[in-house]
Design a protein around this motif. Sequence first.
Motif, mmCIF file in Angstrom:
data_model
loop_
_atom_site.group_PDB
_atom_site.id
_atom_site.type_symbol
_atom_site.label_atom_id
_atom_site.label_comp_id
_atom_site.label_asym_id
_atom_site.label_seq_id
_atom_site.Cartn_x
_atom_site.Cartn_y
_atom_site.Cartn_z
ATOM 1 N N GLN A 118 -9.266 -12.597 11.349
ATOM 2 C CA GLN A 118 -9.801 -13.401 12.188
ATOM 3 C C GLN A 118 -8.270 -13.937 12.896
ATOM 4 O OE1 GLN A 118 -12.170 -17.107 11.915
ATOM 5 N NE2 GLN A 118 -13.762 -15.583 12.593
ATOM 6 N N PHE A 121 -13.187 -9.940 11.586
ATOM 7 C CA PHE A 121 -14.145 -9.564 12.613
ATOM 8 C C PHE A 121 -14.498 -7.871 12.190
ATOM 9 C CE2 PHE A 121 -12.665 -12.884 15.082
ATOM 10 C CZ PHE A 121 -13.827 -13.280 15.617
ATOM 11 N N SER A 150 -18.596 -11.520 12.782
ATOM 12 C CA SER A 150 -17.363 -12.269 12.016
ATOM 13 C C SER A 150 -18.166 -13.155 11.098
ATOM 14 C CB SER A 150 -16.829 -13.200 13.096
ATOM 15 O OG SER A 150 -16.090 -14.165 12.057
#
Length: 213
Positions: free
Chosen positions: A112, A97, A92
């Motif tokens: 995210q 991610f 991340s």
Amino acid sequence: MIRRTLLALATALLVSPVLGQDAAQPVPRELTDDEKALITAINEHNSSIKTMVGRFLQIDTQGQRIEGTFFLQRPGKILFRYNPPSYEQIVSVGRGFYVVDRKEQTQYAYPQDKVPLRQFLDSTIDLFKANIVAVAQSADYFSVTLQDDTPAGVVRVALVFDIESKNLKQWTLTQPSGAELTFSLYDVDYDVEIPSTYFSIDASFKSVTAPKE
């Protein structure tokens, strides 16, 4: 199997026998004053930790064991790197991610804000803002179970903290299918310098569509 596991971890993110699953059945109730005080202490302690580096052991429902290393830097940065022979990792960089295959030079991404455990990557951790559906306690450990809606369905994550140190020791992810993944953290160092290059995406890697499972 590893690719499906990586997908599950990306969907779930952010381990010694601890609390059993039966001890944390999701029965909604008002938290006690002692439970609120303990969660507050956990929030404050973990908010003070800006970086974490260590190893993890992952065990799935079938008992398959996979190990690797992780690097966390608040806010919003984490890297899970699976040990060889795997070439895959999750990273991340604060915006989302990415599941990366360094051998195939491919990557796919998740926003995210659609990932449970995102609260644990914030600069200030406040588990009270998450959807707490259960808590449980043993002599040494305290478990907080969070539930969230994800693109794959409803996901539960049971975070297990050491009561004395307040450190995160384990989490168990329950996927929409009912399958579970348990991640144990060990050999963890705190507030160490992590190279900024660990939280980066290679622009030359090909973007691919995330698998359905």
